[in-house]
Design a protein around this motif. Sequence first.
Motif, PDB file in Angstrom:
ATOM      1  N   THR A  32      47.272  47.994  34.918  1.00 30.41           N
ATOM      2  CA  THR A  32      48.263  47.832  33.742  1.00 30.41           C
ATOM      3  C   THR A  32      47.545  46.924  32.839  1.00 30.41           C
ATOM      4  O   THR A  32      47.641  45.774  32.670  1.00 30.41           O
ATOM      5  N   ILE A  33      46.846  47.591  31.805  1.00 29.36           N
ATOM      6  CA  ILE A  33      45.920  46.758  30.860  1.00 29.36           C
ATOM      7  C   ILE A  33      46.673  45.633  30.212  1.00 29.36           C
ATOM      8  O   ILE A  33      45.960  44.602  29.947  1.00 29.36           O
ATOM      9  N   ALA A  34      47.945  45.850  29.605  1.00 31.78           N
ATOM     10  CA  ALA A  34      48.402  44.979  28.968  1.00 31.78           C
ATOM     11  C   ALA A  34      48.854  43.561  29.576  1.00 31.78           C
ATOM     12  O   ALA A  34      48.949  42.475  29.218  1.00 31.78           O
ATOM     13  N   SER A  35      49.038  43.866  31.118  1.00 34.82           N
ATOM     14  CA  SER A  35      49.533  42.779  31.771  1.00 34.82           C
ATOM     15  C   SER A  35      48.133  41.673  31.939  1.00 34.82           C
ATOM     16  O   SER A  35      48.366  40.492  32.241  1.00 34.82           O
ATOM     17  N   LEU A  36      47.011  42.182  31.762  1.00 33.12           N
ATOM     18  CA  LEU A  36      45.826  41.210  31.770  1.00 33.12           C
ATOM     19  C   LEU A  36      46.028  39.864  30.649  1.00 33.12           C
ATOM     20  O   LEU A  36      45.382  38.940  30.920  1.00 33.12           O
ATOM     21  N   ASP A  37      46.625  40.034  29.719  1.00 36.52           N
ATOM     22  CA  ASP A  37      47.010  38.982  28.870  1.00 36.52           C
ATOM     23  C   ASP A  37      47.607  37.767  29.480  1.00 36.52           C
ATOM     24  O   ASP A  37      47.988  36.787  29.184  1.00 36.52           O
ATOM     25  N   HIS A  38      48.309  38.172  30.418  1.00 37.27           N
ATOM     26  CA  HIS A  38      49.362  37.081  31.202  1.00 37.27           C
ATOM     27  C   HIS A  38      48.642  36.414  32.298  1.00 37.27           C
ATOM     28  O   HIS A  38      49.054  35.091  32.670  1.00 37.27           O
ATOM     29  N   ILE A  39      47.153  36.479  32.647  1.00 41.31           N
ATOM     30  CA  ILE A  39      46.384  35.856  33.598  1.00 41.31           C
ATOM     31  C   ILE A  39      46.322  34.516  33.308  1.00 41.31           C
ATOM     32  O   ILE A  39      46.550  33.518  34.075  1.00 41.31           O
ATOM     33  N   PRO A  40      45.974  33.977  32.270  1.00 41.57           N
ATOM     34  CA  PRO A  40      45.867  32.782  31.950  1.00 41.57           C
ATOM     35  C   PRO A  40      47.172  31.458  32.077  1.00 41.57           C
ATOM     36  O   PRO A  40      46.903  30.674  32.255  1.00 41.57           O
ATOM     37  N   LYS A  41      48.238  32.504  32.028  1.00 41.94           N
ATOM     38  CA  LYS A  41      49.510  31.627  32.029  1.00 41.94           C
ATOM     39  C   LYS A  41      49.892  31.563  33.857  1.00 41.94           C
ATOM     40  O   LYS A  41      50.956  31.020  33.936  1.00 41.94           O
ATOM     41  N   MET A  42      49.317  32.503  34.303  1.00 42.90           N
ATOM     42  CA  MET A  42      49.658  32.409  36.015  1.00 42.90           C
ATOM     43  C   MET A  42      49.628  31.338  36.773  1.00 42.90           C
ATOM     44  O   MET A  42      48.761  30.265  36.226  1.00 42.90           O
ATOM     45  N   LYS A  43      50.252  31.198  37.913  1.00 38.15           N
ATOM     46  CA  LYS A  43      50.337  30.016  38.632  1.00 38.15           C
ATOM     47  C   LYS A  43      49.309  30.098  39.760  1.00 38.15           C
ATOM     48  O   LYS A  43      48.786  28.870  40.083  1.00 38.15           O
ATOM     49  N   ALA A  44      48.980  31.153  40.164  1.00 43.98           N
ATOM     50  CA  ALA A  44      47.852  31.379  41.005  1.00 43.98           C
ATOM     51  C   ALA A  44      46.471  30.691  40.506  1.00 43.98           C
ATOM     52  O   ALA A  44      46.276  30.818  39.274  1.00 43.98           O
ATOM     53  N   ARG A  45      45.910  30.168  41.579  1.00 44.25           N
ATOM     54  CA  ARG A  45      44.625  29.400  41.059  1.00 44.25           C
ATOM     55  C   ARG A  45      43.626  30.352  40.804  1.00 44.25           C
ATOM     56  O   ARG A  45      42.631  30.087  40.002  1.00 44.25           O
ATOM     57  N   ALA A  46      43.376  31.506  41.609  1.00 43.25           N
ATOM     58  CA  ALA A  46      42.182  32.511  41.323  1.00 43.25           C
ATOM     59  C   ALA A  46      42.793  33.699  41.668  1.00 43.25           C
ATOM     60  O   ALA A  46      43.680  33.849  42.826  1.00 43.25           O
ATOM     61  N   LEU A  47      42.194  34.769  41.016  1.00 46.32           N
ATOM     62  CA  LEU A  47      42.559  36.423  41.460  1.00 46.32           C
ATOM     63  C   LEU A  47      41.249  36.961  41.720  1.00 46.32           C
ATOM     64  O   LEU A  47      40.367  37.007  40.913  1.00 46.32           O
ATOM     65  N   THR A  48      41.283  37.736  42.820  1.00 49.61           N
ATOM     66  CA  THR A  48      40.107  38.510  43.295  1.00 49.61           C
ATOM     67  C   THR A  48      40.624  39.948  42.904  1.00 49.61           C
ATOM     68  O   THR A  48      41.497  40.682  43.366  1.00 49.61           O
ATOM     69  N   ILE A  49      39.846  40.513  41.742  1.00 47.39           N
ATOM     70  CA  ILE A  49      40.392  41.591  41.007  1.00 47.39           C
ATOM     71  C   ILE A  49      39.425  42.691  41.425  1.00 47.39           C
ATOM     72  O   ILE A  49      37.992  42.512  41.203  1.00 47.39           O
ATOM     73  N   MET A  50      40.055  43.873  42.047  1.00 49.60           N
ATOM     74  CA  MET A  50      39.309  44.792  42.349  1.00 49.60           C
ATOM     75  C   MET A  50      38.819  46.131  41.403  1.00 49.60           C
ATOM     76  O   MET A  50      39.595  46.272  40.574  1.00 49.60           O
ATOM     77  N   ALA A  51      37.820  46.492  41.494  1.00 51.15           N
ATOM     78  CA  ALA A  51      37.573  47.802  40.751  1.00 51.15           C
ATOM     79  C   ALA A  51      37.608  48.902  41.851  1.00 51.15           C
ATOM     80  O   ALA A  51      37.646  48.581  42.890  1.00 51.15           O
ATOM     81  N   SER A  52      37.989  50.149  41.489  1.00 50.20           N
ATOM     82  CA  SER A  52      37.966  50.983  42.505  1.00 50.20           C
ATOM     83  C   SER A  52      37.542  52.516  41.837  1.00 50.20           C
ATOM     84  O   SER A  52      37.417  53.419  42.942  1.00 50.20           O
ATOM     85  N   ARG A  53      37.346  52.753  40.711  1.00 53.88           N
ATOM     86  CA  ARG A  53      36.826  54.000  40.258  1.00 53.88           C
ATOM     87  C   ARG A  53      36.287  53.956  38.815  1.00 53.88           C
ATOM     88  O   ARG A  53      35.999  52.910  38.331  1.00 53.88           O
ATOM     89  N   GLY A  54      35.741  55.130  38.214  1.00 58.57           N
ATOM     90  CA  GLY A  54      35.113  55.093  37.052  1.00 58.57           C
ATOM     91  C   GLY A  54      35.708  54.358  35.763  1.00 58.57           C
ATOM     92  O   GLY A  54      34.994  53.529  35.018  1.00 58.57           O
ATOM     93  N   GLN A  55      36.895  54.651  35.847  1.00 57.11           N
ATOM     94  CA  GLN A  55      37.891  54.181  34.647  1.00 57.11           C
ATOM     95  C   GLN A  55      38.313  52.675  34.501  1.00 57.11           C
ATOM     96  O   GLN A  55      38.485  52.170  33.494  1.00 57.11           O
ATOM     97  N   ASP A  56      37.842  51.988  35.782  1.00 55.77           N
ATOM     98  CA  ASP A  56      38.233  50.503  35.709  1.00 55.77           C
ATOM     99  C   ASP A  56      36.990  49.527  35.829  1.00 55.77           C
ATOM    100  O   ASP A  56      37.361  48.366  35.838  1.00 55.77           O
TER     101      ASP A  56
END
Length: 386
Positions: A31-55
């Motif tokens: 969900t591309i638009a949600s990425l802008d929320h990452i700097p404001k999150m409470k979580a200390r770190a996010l392990t973000i997965m790729a899965s296919r050609g488009q991501d």
Amino acid sequence: MADPEAKQDASREDFPWQLGVFDAHCHPTDTIASLDHIPKMKARALTIMASRGQDQDLVRQFARKYGISKESLVTLCKQEDVELPKRIVPSFGWHPWFSHQIFDDTSPVASDFRKPDATQHYRSVLTPTPDDHDFISSLPEPKPLSELLAHVRKDLEEFPYALVGEIGIDRSFRLPMHWAYDEEANRDESLTPGGREGRQLSPYRVQIGHQRKILKTQLNLAGELKRPVSIHGVAAHGIVHETLEETWKGYEREIPSKRQSRRRFNAAGAPENGITSKPDNSEGMHETTGTKPYPPRICLHSYSGPPDALKQYLVPSIPATIYFSFSCLVNLSSRTDKAVAVIKAVPDNRILVESDLHSAGDKMDQLLEDVVRSVCKIKGWTLTAG
């Protein structure tokens, strides 16, 4: 081990975000638009997965912007409120749901290799063999495995803290049907292309042998570059274990007898855990290069196997360290007896938590809080102890 001093129910404690909560597995690039929320999150770190050609490129772009660095690791580990501009742990790899889009050109007899016709390829890797011309023609042009491995290698070299993931085996998944014209014209543009997006499922699955080949080559690459992996396994716990076992065969740790341990202690002090590495029979090649065909650390994400299956991953001779992560979405949505039993059985130092969510922001934070509370309650920990 449960905290004997714990008297407060973990479900009622204030949540200690300041201690640091790490999401072991998530997909906010869906969900591309949600990425802008990452700097404001409470979580200390996010392990973000790729899965296919488009991501793959989306993970790459955000890793360049928010990826953890050597300098930020110190901040990540502090048990206090901190400013965290760098909090993404990127992961690159191909999910089993998209493994059919890859053809194997890594045969030792490269001179005999010819790029397969797309129809021929899909008929060879899908089961039952598809005869639906419209379905086959809707699938993307297959890509060579060697090319995709080269891309993953390049990403891992650019990002020294990156994982290989999401990779694995799935016996249940069926490919979605092709888009109807009106459906594709009205698809949600906020979602990264390539996912199911509500389409009906076809009868076709990716053959297990093909999934294993794609998984094993990515495991070997992770081993070569000494990177952890995040593994998806659905209705395939035995096959996943067999595939992993193949990568470390011949590299098992030697478990010395009590007599041998006493001799080694007297000679040079006790080795850690009383375990030593078994010499391989490759005339020192691996000792010289430091490479191994298996990853050093493995996360079995949203682990859904039965408690008895845990034992095969906790054998002391296994040379890799294996962790088990749990999510509310997959494991604890209904708090089944099996999920509770598995979490109780996982060693305290091998358990991780994850959101497995496809968008960043408040909901991801809430899912992380919920799974931490649930795991702590099952384990008998206070939130602070957990």
